[in-house]
Design a protein around this motif. Structure first.
Motif, PDB file in Angstrom:
ATOM      1  N   GLY A  13       0.797  -1.213   0.000  1.00 45.66           N
ATOM      2  CA  GLY A  13       0.000   0.000   0.000  1.00 45.66           C
ATOM      3  C   GLY A  13       0.831   1.264   0.000  1.00 45.66           C
ATOM      4  N   GLN A  14       0.119   2.381   0.112  1.00 46.37           N
ATOM      5  CA  GLN A  14       0.733   3.707   0.094  1.00 46.37           C
ATOM      6  C   GLN A  14       0.221   4.523   1.271  1.00 46.37           C
ATOM      7  OE1 GLN A  14      -0.111   5.686  -3.668  1.00 46.37           O
ATOM      8  NE2 GLN A  14      -0.127   3.746  -4.787  1.00 46.37           N
ATOM      9  N   HIS A 175      10.220   6.219  -0.482  1.00 43.28           N
ATOM     10  CA  HIS A 175       9.581   7.521  -0.651  1.00 43.28           C
ATOM     11  C   HIS A 175       9.447   7.885  -2.129  1.00 43.28           C
ATOM     12  CE1 HIS A 175       8.544  10.642   2.356  1.00 43.28           C
ATOM     13  NE2 HIS A 175       8.569  11.470   1.320  1.00 43.28           N
ATOM     14  N   VAL A 176       8.273   8.376  -2.507  1.00 42.37           N
ATOM     15  CA  VAL A 176       8.049   8.918  -3.847  1.00 42.37           C
ATOM     16  C   VAL A 176       7.478  10.321  -3.679  1.00 42.37           C
ATOM     17  CG1 VAL A 176       6.854   8.679  -6.053  1.00 42.37           C
ATOM     18  CG2 VAL A 176       7.618   6.627  -4.834  1.00 42.37           C
ATOM     19  N   ASN A 177       8.244  11.325  -4.096  1.00 44.34           N
ATOM     20  CA  ASN A 177       7.775  12.712  -4.032  1.00 44.34           C
ATOM     21  C   ASN A 177       7.013  13.055  -5.310  1.00 44.34           C
ATOM     22  OD1 ASN A 177       8.988  13.658  -1.469  1.00 44.34           O
ATOM     23  ND2 ASN A 177      10.928  13.257  -2.515  1.00 44.34           N
ATOM     24  N   ILE A 178       5.876  13.691  -5.148  1.00 41.20           N
ATOM     25  CA  ILE A 178       4.986  13.988  -6.266  1.00 41.20           C
ATOM     26  C   ILE A 178       4.761  15.491  -6.384  1.00 41.20           C
ATOM     27  CG2 ILE A 178       2.700  13.612  -7.263  1.00 41.20           C
ATOM     28  CD1 ILE A 178       4.230  11.056  -7.119  1.00 41.20           C
ATOM     29  N   LEU A 179       4.908  16.027  -7.601  1.00 42.53           N
ATOM     30  CA  LEU A 179       4.466  17.389  -7.888  1.00 42.53           C
ATOM     31  C   LEU A 179       3.040  17.310  -8.424  1.00 42.53           C
ATOM     32  CD1 LEU A 179       7.535  19.120  -9.627  1.00 42.53           C
ATOM     33  CD2 LEU A 179       6.590  19.628  -7.367  1.00 42.53           C
ATOM     34  N   SER A 249       0.048   9.921 -16.837  1.00 41.96           N
ATOM     35  CA  SER A 249       0.664  10.429 -15.626  1.00 41.96           C
ATOM     36  C   SER A 249       0.360   9.513 -14.444  1.00 41.96           C
ATOM     37  CB  SER A 249       0.156  11.847 -15.335  1.00 41.96           C
ATOM     38  OG  SER A 249       0.681  12.348 -14.126  1.00 41.96           O
ATOM     39  N   MET A 250      -0.867   9.045 -14.338  1.00 41.95           N
ATOM     40  CA  MET A 250      -1.246   8.132 -13.258  1.00 41.95           C
ATOM     41  C   MET A 250      -0.482   6.819 -13.362  1.00 41.95           C
ATOM     42  SD  MET A 250      -3.479   9.560 -11.217  1.00 41.95           S
ATOM     43  CE  MET A 250      -4.477   8.287 -10.448  1.00 41.95           C
ATOM     44  N   ARG A 251      -0.275   6.338 -14.574  1.00 43.90           N
ATOM     45  CA  ARG A 251       0.470   5.088 -14.762  1.00 43.90           C
ATOM     46  C   ARG A 251       1.908   5.256 -14.291  1.00 43.90           C
ATOM     47  NH1 ARG A 251       4.074   2.915 -18.150  1.00 43.90           N
ATOM     48  NH2 ARG A 251       4.162   4.828 -19.383  1.00 43.90           N
ATOM     49  N   GLN A 252       2.527   6.370 -14.639  1.00 46.46           N
ATOM     50  CA  GLN A 252       3.916   6.600 -14.243  1.00 46.46           C
ATOM     51  C   GLN A 252       4.058   6.674 -12.727  1.00 46.46           C
ATOM     52  OE1 GLN A 252       5.244  10.088 -16.328  1.00 46.46           O
ATOM     53  NE2 GLN A 252       5.262   9.095 -18.344  1.00 46.46           N
ATOM     54  N   ASP A 258       4.940   1.336  -7.099  1.00 46.35           N
ATOM     55  CA  ASP A 258       5.079  -0.128  -7.095  1.00 46.35           C
ATOM     56  C   ASP A 258       6.542  -0.545  -6.984  1.00 46.35           C
ATOM     57  OD1 ASP A 258       2.370  -0.441  -7.257  1.00 46.35           O
ATOM     58  OD2 ASP A 258       2.327  -0.942  -9.395  1.00 46.35           O
ATOM     59  N   LYS A 259       7.396   0.192  -7.657  1.00 47.87           N
ATOM     60  CA  LYS A 259       8.835  -0.084  -7.586  1.00 47.87           C
ATOM     61  C   LYS A 259       9.367   0.199  -6.189  1.00 47.87           C
ATOM     62  CE  LYS A 259      13.255   1.075  -9.824  1.00 47.87           C
ATOM     63  NZ  LYS A 259      13.899   1.900 -10.882  1.00 47.87           N
ATOM     64  N   ALA A 260       8.826   1.237  -5.544  1.00 47.79           N
ATOM     65  CA  ALA A 260       9.301   1.629  -4.219  1.00 47.79           C
ATOM     66  C   ALA A 260       8.899   0.628  -3.142  1.00 47.79           C
ATOM     67  CB  ALA A 260       8.779   3.021  -3.868  1.00 47.79           C
ATOM     68  N   ASN A 261       7.653   0.130  -3.198  1.00 52.24           N
ATOM     69  CA  ASN A 261       7.213  -0.790  -2.135  1.00 52.24           C
ATOM     70  C   ASN A 261       7.339  -2.259  -2.513  1.00 52.24           C
ATOM     71  OD1 ASN A 261       4.970  -1.339  -3.773  1.00 52.24           O
ATOM     72  ND2 ASN A 261       3.551  -0.107  -2.556  1.00 52.24           N
ATOM     73  N   GLY A 262       7.790  -2.531  -3.755  1.00 49.82           N
ATOM     74  CA  GLY A 262       8.047  -3.910  -4.159  1.00 49.82           C
ATOM     75  C   GLY A 262       6.848  -4.662  -4.683  1.00 49.82           C
ATOM     76  N   TYR A 263       5.756  -3.956  -4.980  1.00 49.01           N
ATOM     77  CA  TYR A 263       4.557  -4.628  -5.487  1.00 49.01           C
ATOM     78  C   TYR A 263       4.777  -5.101  -6.915  1.00 49.01           C
ATOM     79  CZ  TYR A 263      -0.322  -5.466  -6.775  1.00 49.01           C
ATOM     80  OH  TYR A 263      -1.495  -6.043  -7.200  1.00 49.01           O
ATOM     81  N   SER A 264       4.388  -6.321  -7.189  1.00 47.63           N
ATOM     82  CA  SER A 264       4.504  -6.880  -8.543  1.00 47.63           C
ATOM     83  C   SER A 264       3.162  -7.442  -8.959  1.00 47.63           C
ATOM     84  CB  SER A 264       5.573  -7.991  -8.578  1.00 47.63           C
ATOM     85  OG  SER A 264       5.652  -8.569  -9.865  1.00 47.63           O
TER      86      SER A 264
END
Length: 312
Positions: A13-14, A175-179, A249-252, A258-264
């Protein structure tokens, strides 16, 4: 979910964090809808006791445990003190949260968090909540939203970089920072540099030089240089641009998290994602390209270079 997490399956999750007005609730709504379209079972958990209007389908709501208006009225606290009390109360009632989350095993979780910045930079209650979730075998990534209009003000952007870095170090999660609100960025003024400069946080000395052209900030050049040095020494902060109405944009953003938390995700979800990305424009999304702003600035810079060459 057992107390120590033994024998329980992984949950992903996030935790959606960021200052007030950065678009956290809108992000949760958009991501819930986007992920639902590709077949991912999403549960949204509202951890903001001040959040009274929720556009998304809320499965777990902290209002069942405690609300900010009640705390402010009964304990005679202001909104900031009230929020801190609410988070400490949540920390003291882990059993309530564990029981609520257990009803949604196998789901992907979006935690909509409060907007008080101090909760992510100084106070430990929410940090301890996230740590407890990790003990319950949750694999979480922090999604830190920042309003993109700060890019139009170099002084505010340096402040945002410092806040983002402090949050990353304090929260201690991938961590993923979003503008956020990229579709509205030009309403606040013209960017001084290419969009890549802000998302990749490139050589910040240019930003300090740009600030020095302002008589007010000229007196604080040394301070800004030291702040920039701290940010660059850690080399941790970068941003992903987001327009919630843009499916690309949502896909990116989803893939970065997903890459950050390891979800596949499996083949079925991959096929659903490909079908969604290739589908025609629907009523719920406007599908305007977030990259259009970036392309505009690249083109304008290329044109400026051509004019300089012609002048020579």
């Amino acid at each position: 979910m057992s107390e120590g997490g033994k024998g329980s399956s992984l949950a992903f999750g996030q935790v959606v964090i960021g200052p007030p007005g950065s678009g956290k609730t809108t992000y949760c709504h958009g991501m819930q809808e986007f992920m639902g379209r590709i077949g991912r079972k999403v549960t949204v958990v509202n951890l903001d006791p001040a959040n009274e209007v929720m556009p998304y389908q809320c499965a777990v709501d902290i209002a069942e445990l405690i609300t900010l208006p009640d705390v402010m009225e009964n304990l005679k606290l202001g909104p900031n003190g009230g929020l801190i009390y609410c988070m400490e109360y949540l920390e003291a009632n882990f059993d309530w949260l564990q029981e609520k989350l257990a009803a949604f095993r196998g789901h992907y979780y979006l935690f909509d968090c409060p907007g008080q910045v101090e909760l992510y930079t100084h106070h430990d209650a929410l940090k301890n909540v996230f740590a407890q979730l990790a003990k319950w075998n949750f694999r979480l990534a922090a999604v830190h939203l920042v309003d993109s209009h700060y890019c139009t003000d170099p002084g505010k952007f340096i402040s945002v970089l410092c806040t983002s870095l402090s949050t990353m170090l304090h929260v201690e999660l991938p961590h993923v920072n979003i503008l956020s609100k990229m579709d509205l960025i030009e309403q606040y003024g013209k960017l001084a540099f290419n969009l890549d400069y802000y998302t990749e946080v490139l050589d910040l000395s240019y930003l300090v030089d740009h600030l020095a052209s302002d008589p007010f900030f000229r007196n604080y050049r040394r301070l800004n240089e030291k702040l920039v040095e701290v940010i660059e020494d850690y080399s941790l902060v970068s941003f992903v641009p987001l327009n919630v109405q843009d499916k690309e944009s949502m896909r990116q953003v989803m893939q970065a998290v997903d890459k950050a938390n390891g979800y596949s995700f499996g083949d079925q979800e991959h096929r659903s994602l490909e079908a969604l990305m290739s589908a025609a424009v629907g009523a719920d999304f406007h599908f305007t390209s977030t990259l259009a702003v970036q392309e505009k600035y690249v083109q304008s810079q290329d044109k400026a270079v051509e004019e300089e060459v012609m002048d020579l």
